[in-house]
Enzyme design. Sequence first.
Site, mmCIF file in Angstrom:
data_model
loop_
_atom_site.group_PDB
_atom_site.id
_atom_site.type_symbol
_atom_site.label_atom_id
_atom_site.label_comp_id
_atom_site.label_asym_id
_atom_site.label_seq_id
_atom_site.Cartn_x
_atom_site.Cartn_y
_atom_site.Cartn_z
ATOM 1 N N TYR A 74 0.826 -1.205 0.000
ATOM 2 C CA TYR A 74 0.000 0.000 0.000
ATOM 3 C C TYR A 74 0.860 1.255 0.000
ATOM 4 O O TYR A 74 2.044 1.226 0.341
ATOM 5 C CB TYR A 74 -0.977 0.012 1.182
ATOM 6 C CG TYR A 74 -0.372 0.349 2.526
ATOM 7 C CD1 TYR A 74 -0.412 1.653 3.023
ATOM 8 C CD2 TYR A 74 0.226 -0.629 3.306
ATOM 9 C CE1 TYR A 74 0.134 1.962 4.259
ATOM 10 C CE2 TYR A 74 0.767 -0.336 4.543
ATOM 11 C CZ TYR A 74 0.721 0.962 5.014
ATOM 12 O OH TYR A 74 1.261 1.269 6.238
ATOM 13 N N CYS A 75 0.237 2.349 -0.421
ATOM 14 C CA CYS A 75 0.869 3.665 -0.404
ATOM 15 C C CYS A 75 -0.196 4.659 0.065
ATOM 16 O O CYS A 75 -1.082 4.296 0.819
ATOM 17 C CB CYS A 75 1.428 4.034 -1.782
ATOM 18 S SG CYS A 75 0.168 4.194 -3.062
ATOM 19 N N ARG A 76 -0.130 5.872 -0.389
ATOM 20 C CA ARG A 76 -1.116 6.878 0.041
ATOM 21 C C ARG A 76 -2.471 6.653 -0.626
ATOM 22 O O ARG A 76 -3.494 6.622 0.023
ATOM 23 C CB ARG A 76 -0.598 8.285 -0.270
ATOM 24 C CG ARG A 76 -1.525 9.377 0.219
ATOM 25 C CD ARG A 76 -0.923 10.769 0.027
ATOM 26 N NE ARG A 76 -1.869 11.762 0.492
ATOM 27 C CZ ARG A 76 -2.826 12.283 -0.254
ATOM 28 N NH1 ARG A 76 -2.967 11.916 -1.516
ATOM 29 N NH2 ARG A 76 -3.656 13.177 0.252
#
Length: 110
Positions: A74-76
């Site tokens: 995941y990221c932002r």
Amino acid sequence: MFGLFKTKPKNYQNVNVEEFKELKKKSRTVVLDVRTPQEKAEGTVPGAHQINYFNPNFKNQVAKLDKSKTYLVYCRSGNRSKKACAMMGSMGFEKLYNLNGGIMAWNRDN
């Protein structure tokens, strides 16, 4: 000529927050946060390991990971983690899941 327009098959699966949580419960699963250290202020998924996608050594750091494990990435917002999953897939990782909506979706649903 027609082959120019063929898309490469994805070597990862996009999942929503509920699917991500279920996958997280399984053994041999690693949650991978590919955001910058500064972005951690937005919150994190408990137990996540961080490898900054923008770090010039990102690919070298990922290459050291165990390819037999399942990775929940995941990221932002989900865009960077898609790129990370695609890169990891091209490196031989087979069990890759991208969190649709990233930490923003996680925070909204938790």
